[in-house]
Design a protein around this motif. Structure first.
Motif, PDB file in Angstrom:
ATOM      1  N   ALA A  83       0.668  -1.174  -0.093  1.00 44.17           N
ATOM      2  CA  ALA A  83       0.004  -0.051   0.105  1.00 44.17           C
ATOM      3  C   ALA A  83       0.918   1.172  -0.102  1.00 44.17           C
ATOM      4  CB  ALA A  83      -0.892  -0.163   1.389  1.00 44.17           C
ATOM      5  N   GLU A  84       2.046   1.023   0.781  1.00 41.10           N
ATOM      6  CA  GLU A  84       2.941   2.404   0.762  1.00 41.10           C
ATOM      7  C   GLU A  84       3.533   2.531  -0.600  1.00 41.10           C
ATOM      8  OE1 GLU A  84       6.458   4.271   3.639  1.00 41.10           O
ATOM      9  OE2 GLU A  84       5.608   2.225   4.001  1.00 41.10           O
ATOM     10  N   ARG A 143       0.989   2.093  11.855  1.00 44.53           N
ATOM     11  CA  ARG A 143      -0.086   3.269  11.876  1.00 44.53           C
ATOM     12  C   ARG A 143       0.623   4.563  11.973  1.00 44.53           C
ATOM     13  NH1 ARG A 143      -5.699   4.004  14.986  1.00 44.53           N
ATOM     14  NH2 ARG A 143      -6.178   2.297  13.816  1.00 44.53           N
ATOM     15  N   SER A 144       1.719   4.523  12.893  1.00 46.29           N
ATOM     16  CA  SER A 144       2.411   5.805  13.211  1.00 46.29           C
ATOM     17  C   SER A 144       3.550   6.161  11.923  1.00 46.29           C
ATOM     18  CB  SER A 144       3.363   5.457  14.404  1.00 46.29           C
ATOM     19  OG  SER A 144       4.517   6.791  14.361  1.00 46.29           O
ATOM     20  N   ARG A 145       3.701   5.249  11.167  1.00 48.20           N
ATOM     21  CA  ARG A 145       4.534   5.608  10.038  1.00 48.20           C
ATOM     22  C   ARG A 145       3.397   6.499   8.753  1.00 48.20           C
ATOM     23  NH1 ARG A 145       8.926   1.286   7.271  1.00 48.20           N
ATOM     24  NH2 ARG A 145       8.560   2.312   5.007  1.00 48.20           N
ATOM     25  N   GLY A 148       3.363   9.729  10.039  1.00 46.89           N
ATOM     26  CA  GLY A 148       4.220  10.575   9.559  1.00 46.89           C
ATOM     27  C   GLY A 148       4.140  10.751   7.988  1.00 46.89           C
ATOM     28  N   PHE A 149       3.571   9.983   7.414  1.00 46.18           N
ATOM     29  CA  PHE A 149       3.393   9.949   5.990  1.00 46.18           C
ATOM     30  C   PHE A 149       2.239  11.535   5.599  1.00 46.18           C
ATOM     31  CE2 PHE A 149       1.026   9.662   1.842  1.00 46.18           C
ATOM     32  CZ  PHE A 149       1.953   9.315   1.056  1.00 46.18           C
ATOM     33  N   ASP A 167       0.827  21.962  14.090  1.00 45.50           N
ATOM     34  CA  ASP A 167       1.253  20.650  14.712  1.00 45.50           C
ATOM     35  C   ASP A 167       0.149  19.729  13.967  1.00 45.50           C
ATOM     36  OD1 ASP A 167       1.891  18.105  15.324  1.00 45.50           O
ATOM     37  OD2 ASP A 167       2.750  19.030  17.352  1.00 45.50           O
ATOM     38  N   TYR A 168       0.463  18.956  13.153  1.00 41.13           N
ATOM     39  CA  TYR A 168      -0.814  18.152  12.722  1.00 41.13           C
ATOM     40  C   TYR A 168      -0.658  16.741  12.945  1.00 41.13           C
ATOM     41  CZ  TYR A 168      -1.970  21.661   8.938  1.00 41.13           C
ATOM     42  OH  TYR A 168      -2.451  22.664   8.399  1.00 41.13           O
TER      43      TYR A 168
END
Length: 220
Positions: A83-84, A143-145, A148-149, A167-168
């Motif tokens: 997916a990435e 999920r954290s990755r 970050g995307f 800050d998003y």
């Protein structure tokens, strides 16, 4: 098993030991995608059943993996990598487009990849849940990755004057939860919509997060 069995070395049939190992590993992962992602599911699959589905022996299984959980962990990472890769390829092609077009291209590519095989959704959103602390840590790390995307793309939008400067991280975390839930429910048939409609809704949500609101300044 305390550890995997010793790997064979040297060439056989014109292939190196590394090539043979990669081929065996791929066959086990393909079989796991079928058994874990469809019937009977991870919890009801045995090493013997997985080995049979892969057309390999249980001895060969233990040459590649220690446990079935190791297979599920590897498959979960593989599905996320697919997916990435799709999202990054779409982003590369859409890099110079305005924000709405970029966001649409990214999420259409991501959603199309994830939903192209219902087994991938089951692996990502169902089978890994509650298996072990180790897999939960891996799930949250992936999920954290993705968070970050989204934050990285928000930074690009800010630099281009397309988004408010803030800050998003919290917003991106909430948005990823929305993406996962919406795609899972759509795939399960709980949502009467086309995939294009799902993508359009995700893009609307993302733009609502990124675009400046009244009282916020735009970056130059």
């Amino acid at each position: 098993m305390a550890g995997r069995l010793k790997q064979p070395t040297g060439r056989y049939g014109g292939r190196t030991a590394e090539e043979r190992q990669a081929e065996r590993r791929g066959r086990f992962l393909d079989a796991a995608l079928q058994l874990f992602g469809d019937t009977p599911g991870f919890r009801a699959t045995t090493v013997a059943a997985l080995s049979e589905a892969a057309g390999l022996s249980t001895r060969q299984f233990y040459e590649e993996f220690r446990t079935l959980e190791d297979v599920l962990a590897a498959l979960h990472l593989q599905v996320n990598d697919w997916a990435e890769e799709s999202a990054l390829a779409a982003l590369a092609d859409a890099r110079d487009l305005p924000l709405p077009e970029r966001a649409t291209a990214i999420f259409r590519a991501y959603a199309t990849n994830v939903t192209s095989d219902p087994r991938r959704i089951r692996i990502t959103f169902v089978e890994v849940i509650g298996v072990s602390p180790r897999l939960e840590e891996q799930r949250l790390a992936r999920r954290s990755r993705w968070v970050g995307f989204i934050c990285a793309e928000a930074a690009v939008a800010v630099a281009r004057g397309e988004a408010a400067r803030r800050d998003y991280r919290i917003a991106a975390t909430a948005f990823i939860g929305s993406v996962n839930g919406l795609l899972h429910d759509w795939n399960a048939g709980w949502l009467d919509a086309t995939l294009d409609e799902v993508v359009e809704e995700l893009v609307r949500q993302l733009l609502g997060i990124l675009r400046p609101t009244e009282g916020t300044g735009r970056s130059g």
